[in-house]
Design an enzyme around this catalytic site. Structure first.
Site, short mmCIF file in Angstrom:
data_model
loop_
_atom_site.label_atom_id
_atom_site.label_comp_id
_atom_site.label_asym_id
_atom_site.label_seq_id
_atom_site.Cartn_x
_atom_site.Cartn_y
_atom_site.Cartn_z
N ASP A 192 0.81 -1.76 -0.22
CA ASP A 192 0.74 -0.01 -0.02
C ASP A 192 0.87 1.12 0.29
O ASP A 192 2.36 0.90 0.30
CB ASP A 192 -0.55 0.10 1.11
CG ASP A 192 -1.54 1.09 1.67
OD1 ASP A 192 -2.31 1.72 0.64
OD2 ASP A 192 -1.19 2.10 2.73
N ASP A 234 -0.07 5.16 0.66
CA ASP A 234 0.02 6.09 1.61
C ASP A 234 -0.28 5.08 3.19
O ASP A 234 -0.80 3.98 3.22
CB ASP A 234 -1.78 6.85 1.45
CG ASP A 234 -2.33 8.00 2.54
OD1 ASP A 234 -0.64 8.21 3.24
OD2 ASP A 234 -3.15 7.90 3.54
#
Ligand code: B16
Ligand code: MG
Length: 230
Positions: free
Chosen positions: A8, A10
């Site tokens: 991922d 962020d």
């Protein structure tokens, strides 16, 4: 055998959440909406339009705008967000991530990004990490957001790996749910309670060690093999 890492963006590679929050905060102010202190957690990992729905709901304005007006509002937020992330540099890479990527590369692991953000390529260029990744999932190509496993399955396929050959990293509970639903090994980073479903957990990225992740992965893999579904 571990052959790939899926990240991922962020909250895992960099903290872009603070810029999302600042840009949404400015838009909310213009709309006369005050964001509660829980806004940052509520927006984590959500798509742009889903985030707008959350912002509008804080002001009970969810039914006040047409779809076209909502697109304009989201676009306005994104223009401001782009201004803010233009100042990002490699110094914004979260602690431990550079070393983890170096160690993974040294072991010939393939690397992918599974982010809901349409700005992921821009951010990776700002961080000077773009060339490190073998694949970046285009969120515009997806039908469903996290916690649906689609984005992680897509990243795994782009890397041309099997489900039991990848470890995926997330900071959001919806992300961990997505990884688990994909059948992949999940690494949770952040809040222990929120990420209790992760196969392996650290409180922050600075605690990530390649050897510890691979060890935990091997344990998970042998448990799967014992059960006969590895
Ligand atoms: P954009 P991740 C997510 O990134 C953010 O956590 C979320 O706050 C944001 O709304 C979403 O990306 C979409 O971003 O507006 O840039 O397309 O955690 O999935 O890497
Ligand atoms: Mg995240």
């Amino acid at each position: 055998m571990l052959k790939g890492f899926i990240f991922d963006l962020d909250g895992v590679v960099t903290d872009s959440a603070k810029y999302h929050l600042a840009a949404w905060g400015e838009l909310a102010k213009q709309l006369g909406i005050t964001l509660p202190s829980t806004a940052n957690a509520a927006l984590r990992g959500r798509s742009r339009m889903d985030s707008l729905a959350v912002i509008l709901s804080y002001g009970h304005q969810q039914n006040q705008y047409s779809e076209a007006e909502k697109e304009n509002l989201a676009d306005k937020k994104n223009q401001r967000y782009l201004q803010l992330i233009a100042n990002m540099t490699p110094a914004d890479i979260l602690p431990g991530i550079n070393q983890l990527l170096l160690d993974a590369k040294a072991q010939h692991l393939k690397l992918a990004i599974a982010s809901a953000s349409k700005n992921a390529p821009t951010i990776l260029r700002q961080l000077k990490l773009f060339d490190q990744f073998d694949a970046i999932v285009d969120p515009a190509s997806l039908h469903r957001g996290k916690p649906d496993p689609e984005i992680f399955i897509k990243a795994q396929h782009l890397l041309q790996l099997q489900v039991n050959e990848v470890a995926s990293f997330e900071d959001a509970s919806a992300g961990i749910a997505a990884i688990n639903a994909a059948g992949q090994f999940s690494v949770g980073i952040g809040d222990a309670k929120a990420l209790a479903a992760a196969d392996y957990f650290v409180a922050n990225t600075g605690l990530l060690r390649f050897e510890s992740v691979t060890k935990a992965f091997a344990k998970w893999q042998s448990a799967l093999n014992k059960r006969g579904d590895g």
